[in-house]
Scaffold this active site. Structure first.
Site, PDB file in Angstrom:
ATOM      1  N   CYS A  70      -2.599   3.506   0.144  1.00  0.00           N
ATOM      2  CA  CYS A  70      -2.673   2.292   0.970  1.00  0.00           C
ATOM      3  C   CYS A  70      -2.078   1.074   0.247  1.00  0.00           C
ATOM      4  CB  CYS A  70      -4.129   2.033   1.334  1.00  0.00           C
ATOM      5  SG  CYS A  70      -4.439   0.438   2.086  1.00  0.00           S
ATOM      6  N   CYS A  96      -4.353  -2.028   0.408  1.00  0.00           N
ATOM      7  CA  CYS A  96      -5.493  -1.882  -0.499  1.00  0.00           C
ATOM      8  C   CYS A  96      -5.102  -2.385  -1.892  1.00  0.00           C
ATOM      9  CB  CYS A  96      -5.927  -0.421  -0.585  1.00  0.00           C
ATOM     10  SG  CYS A  96      -6.483   0.280   0.980  1.00  0.00           S
TER      11      CYS A  96
END
Length: 145
Positions: free
Chosen positions: A61, A64
């Protein structure tokens, strides 16, 4: 006489550099303290009358990683988390998979806010820049009271 002056400048330079280095290290930015596991976080939250913040992430991600790099190091975010939250970071495809499924987490990052009893207060789906995240943390805290 010139040797003495040069020596004094060298000593002053070393001393000044040492002071500067001490100031920098003493003022080094604090970091978010991540507790290993939700159960431990709930216990700590109950003792301190705080909320639990669970950051669900994945290894792949991009947002993230941006959250980790830009938002969590921000001093206002660190201050708010330290004062009012117990923070947990869980990989939703590894150790956090069961909890992510339980809370129907399907996108990453997803930040869940829980009471010390484990009840969801709210969530933030996706990335949020530092100023917005710090504001959201204050709003979540106010909402939970």
């Amino acid at each position: 006489m010139q040797t003495l002056r040069l020596g004094a400048w060298v000593v002053a330079g070393v001393f000044g550099t040492s002071l500067l280095a001490g100031t920098v290290s003493a003022g080094a930015a604090e970091k978010v303290r991540w507790v290993p596991g939700v159960e431990a976080a709930k216990k700590e939250a109950a003792k301190g009358k705080k909320l639990v913040m669970v950051d669900f992430y994945t290894d792949w991600c991009g947002y993230c990683k941006k959250l980790d790099k830009e938002t969590y190091p921000d001093p206002a975010v660190v201050k708010e988390l330290k004062a009012n939250y117990v923070s947990v970071k869980l990989n939703a495809e590894k150790e956090g998979a069961n909890l992510a499924k339980r809370f129907n987490v399907t996108g990453y990052p997803t930040i869940l806010f829980l009471t010390s009893g484990g009840k969801e207060v709210t969530r933030i789906p996706g990335y949020m820049p530092p100023a917005g995240f710090a504001k959201a943390l204050r709003e979540v805290r106010a909402k939970s009271k």
